[in-house]
Design a protein around this motif. Structure first.
Motif, PDB file in Angstrom:
ATOM      1  N   ASP A 141      28.152 -71.222 -78.216  1.00  0.00           N
ATOM      2  CA  ASP A 141      27.920 -70.446 -76.999  1.00  0.00           C
ATOM      3  C   ASP A 141      27.248 -69.115 -77.288  1.00  0.00           C
ATOM      4  O   ASP A 141      26.325 -68.709 -76.578  1.00  0.00           O
ATOM      5  CB  ASP A 141      29.244 -70.178 -76.275  1.00  0.00           C
TER       6      ASP A 141
ATOM      7  N   ARG B  67      36.307 -68.058 -81.480  1.00  0.00           N
ATOM      8  CA  ARG B  67      35.410 -66.987 -81.947  1.00  0.00           C
ATOM      9  C   ARG B  67      35.745 -66.698 -83.400  1.00  0.00           C
ATOM     10  O   ARG B  67      36.895 -66.450 -83.752  1.00  0.00           O
ATOM     11  CB  ARG B  67      35.600 -65.721 -81.115  1.00  0.00           C
TER      12      ARG B  67
ATOM     13  N   ASN C 289      38.295 -71.931 -76.605  1.00  0.00           N
ATOM     14  CA  ASN C 289      37.088 -71.517 -77.305  1.00  0.00           C
ATOM     15  C   ASN C 289      37.496 -70.844 -78.614  1.00  0.00           C
ATOM     16  O   ASN C 289      38.576 -70.257 -78.711  1.00  0.00           O
ATOM     17  CB  ASN C 289      36.272 -70.542 -76.458  1.00  0.00           C
TER      18      ASN C 289
ATOM     19  N   SER D 272      39.418 -72.733 -70.513  1.00  0.00           N
ATOM     20  CA  SER D 272      39.566 -72.152 -71.849  1.00  0.00           C
ATOM     21  C   SER D 272      40.109 -70.723 -71.739  1.00  0.00           C
ATOM     22  O   SER D 272      39.764 -69.851 -72.538  1.00  0.00           O
ATOM     23  CB  SER D 272      38.230 -72.149 -72.590  1.00  0.00           C
TER      24      SER D 272
ATOM     25  N   SER E  71      42.075 -68.580 -75.524  1.00  0.00           N
ATOM     26  CA  SER E  71      41.180 -68.927 -76.624  1.00  0.00           C
ATOM     27  C   SER E  71      41.571 -68.138 -77.867  1.00  0.00           C
ATOM     28  O   SER E  71      42.479 -67.306 -77.821  1.00  0.00           O
ATOM     29  CB  SER E  71      39.729 -68.660 -76.221  1.00  0.00           C
TER      30      SER E  71
ATOM     31  N   THR F  87      34.522 -78.533 -78.439  1.00  0.00           N
ATOM     32  CA  THR F  87      34.899 -77.132 -78.610  1.00  0.00           C
ATOM     33  C   THR F  87      33.669 -76.225 -78.547  1.00  0.00           C
ATOM     34  O   THR F  87      32.626 -76.527 -79.122  1.00  0.00           O
ATOM     35  CB  THR F  87      35.617 -76.916 -79.952  1.00  0.00           C
ATOM     36  N   HIS F  88      33.817 -75.096 -77.858  1.00  0.00           N
ATOM     37  CA  HIS F  88      32.767 -74.089 -77.779  1.00  0.00           C
ATOM     38  C   HIS F  88      33.107 -72.944 -78.723  1.00  0.00           C
ATOM     39  O   HIS F  88      34.251 -72.483 -78.763  1.00  0.00           O
ATOM     40  CB  HIS F  88      32.629 -73.564 -76.344  1.00  0.00           C
TER      41      HIS F  88
END
Length: 483
Positions: A175, A81, A79, A40, A43, A135-136
């Motif tokens: 996460d 955010r 990832n 990842s 991201s 997906t994180h």
């Protein structure tokens, strides 16, 4: 179907005046200390106020899903955010289902301003179920508003969403929870007094962390942890905001023990007030390398304590926010005659290239190739310790008024091996560094209505001994064919 072309190459002695040659040696075997790179690596950080535009609300945003799924199919799932400046202007209300945001007037320099207030509901977080399986994600909560109760309510809603059957069925993993975005800038943006310092921030952050950890049911054994710092910059240990000073001020005590990873940001400039910058400055090899090397003290201080490290936002200009569908120009705010639907921009091709270079094993080592050039960079990719691919980047900006396009011929030598006589070469084609569309990668395009790849794949076959040519503003991926 793959279309193959013969890779015809000029001899270095007969190169035209706008071509120069480089001798490049690539180790065939990776050093045991060569780093293994996360699958990842590339991201995405998405602004809090526009998250549901990307995810979808009652149903999935299929274009966004496809763009992520393309990368997943190549073995590289980004990832996600969700945070940024507007996480510090957020609150949660039972009267809202998804999100209600208030925006200031736009201007030619800020066509898509950030929201001044974002009120969300429980279902805001549940839209993460529309992301690709596995997906994180990271969600931010509000520290800037100085309301511990509000931050705890957001954390509780996050925990509730990720404990729901919908999220669990979708295989989405939380996460981190991030408490505040870029607190080192609070003294500049009015969220705190001009005297606000790292010691005050640590004390305040720990109070919030106690409430957030309780509300989100975090513990030393839970998968979800707290993301530390999220600074916009760093003093790198000198007076000011830095991981080192935060650690010394007690950041890792109490609920700070739930920090497993430190994050920092580094923008190359800002366009918040229309301040100018040169594209070519962003593209230089030295600038790209320095974006990481200047953080070496911070990285070492973090990893020495057993913490992970994320450089979360970098190599771009700040204050660029763009929703999925455009009704105004991103350049000057003028009204578009026809709304511009979801589409990819050139940066997306960079993610595709990185995903292909990293491959699907999830166990690849990456080594920067030693190249005596200020404009050519290269990276070798190793599986089971053996060279399988390499990327070469010519970062010299080719602009519309530059005249003849320069070319560099690279003579390749693979150290300690003689059984790799051939290679395939895949190219990123772009007319000028300023182009925002019309790119192809191996003859294929992702600039389609649904975001899926189109057109026939084209690669070049050649002999390693013949080397390769690379134009200004071009990227090539070399795959070595072992006999």
């Amino acid at each position: 179907m793959v279309r193959s072309l013969n890779l015809g190459l000029a001899c270095a002695a007969l190169l035209p005046s706008n071509i120069f040659a480089l001798n490049v040696s690539i180790p065939f075997l990776a050093n045991s200390t060569a780093p293994k790179v996360s699958s990842s690596l590339i991201s995405l950080s998405i602004e809090f106020d526009s998250w549901t535009s990307w995810s979808g609300t009652a149903s999935r945003n299929q274009f966004f899903f496809n763009a992520l799924d393309n990368l997943k199919q190549l073995g590289h799932l980004p990832n996600i955010r969700v945070g940024g400046n507007t996480e510090d202007h957020s609150s949660i209300s039972p009267k809202v289902q998804f999100s209600n945001a208030s925006f200031p007037a736009f201007s030619p320099t800020t066509p898509y301003p950030e929201a001044t207030d974002v009120v969300i509901g429980d279902d805001y977080y549940k839209t993460a179920r529309f992301l690709p399986l596995g997906t994180h994600v990271t969600f931010g909560v509000n520290l800037g508003g100085k309301n511990v109760t509000a931050a705890a309510l957001e954390a509780a809603a996050i925990s509730k969403a990720f404990s729901s059957a919908e999220i669990k069925r979708a295989g989405i993993v939380l996460d981190f929870i991030e408490i505040g975005n870029e607190p080192d800038l609070y003294k500049n943006n009015g969220l705190r007094p001009a005297t606000y310092n790292v010691t005050q921030w640590v004390e305040e952050w720990l109070d919030f962390a106690d409430a957030v950890a309780t509300a989100a049911k975090l513990s030393l054994t839970s998968h979800t942890k707290l993301l530390g710092a999220s600074f916009a910059g760093s003093s790198h240990g000198a007076a000011g905001f830095s991981p080192q000073n935060a650690f010394n001020a007690g950041l890792l005590t109490g609920s700070g023990k739930l920090i497993s990873t430190v994050s920092q940001h580094h923008y190359s400039g800002s366009f918040c007030a229309g301040s100018g910058g040169l594209l070519s400055d962003l593209m230089t090899k030295s600038t790209i390398r320095s974006n990481l090397t200047i953080f070496k003290p911070d990285i070492q201080a973090s990893t020495a304590l057993g913490l992970g490290y994320i450089l979360g936002e970098t190599n771009s200009y700040a204050c660029h926010i763009q929703p999925v569908t455009l009704t105004r120009s991103i350049l000057d705010g003028s009204t578009l005659s026809t709304p511009l639907g979801p589409h990819v921009q050139p940066q997306y091709y960079a993610a595709i290239i990185v995903a292909e270079a990293l491959g699907k094993t999830g166990n690849v080592q990456v080594v920067e190739i030693d190249i005596d050039s200020s404009q050519i960079a290269g990276y070798g990719f190793y599986e089971e310790g053996r060279l399988v691919r390499a990327i070469f980047i010519n970062s010299k900006a080719y602009l519309p008024d530059n005249g003849n396009r320069g070319t560099v011929h690279i003579d390749l030598a693979l150290a300690d091996v003689s059984d790799i006589p051939t290679m395939t070469v895949k190219r990123l084609a772009i007319s000028y560094a300023t182009d925002v569309s019309g790119l192809t990668w191996g003859g294929q395009t992702y600039e389609t209505e649904d975001g899926r790849v189109a057109n026939q794949l084209t690669v070049e076959n050649g002999k390693v001994a013949d080397g390769l040519d690379i134009q200004d503003t071009e990227v090539v991926l070399v795959t070595f064919e072992q006999t």
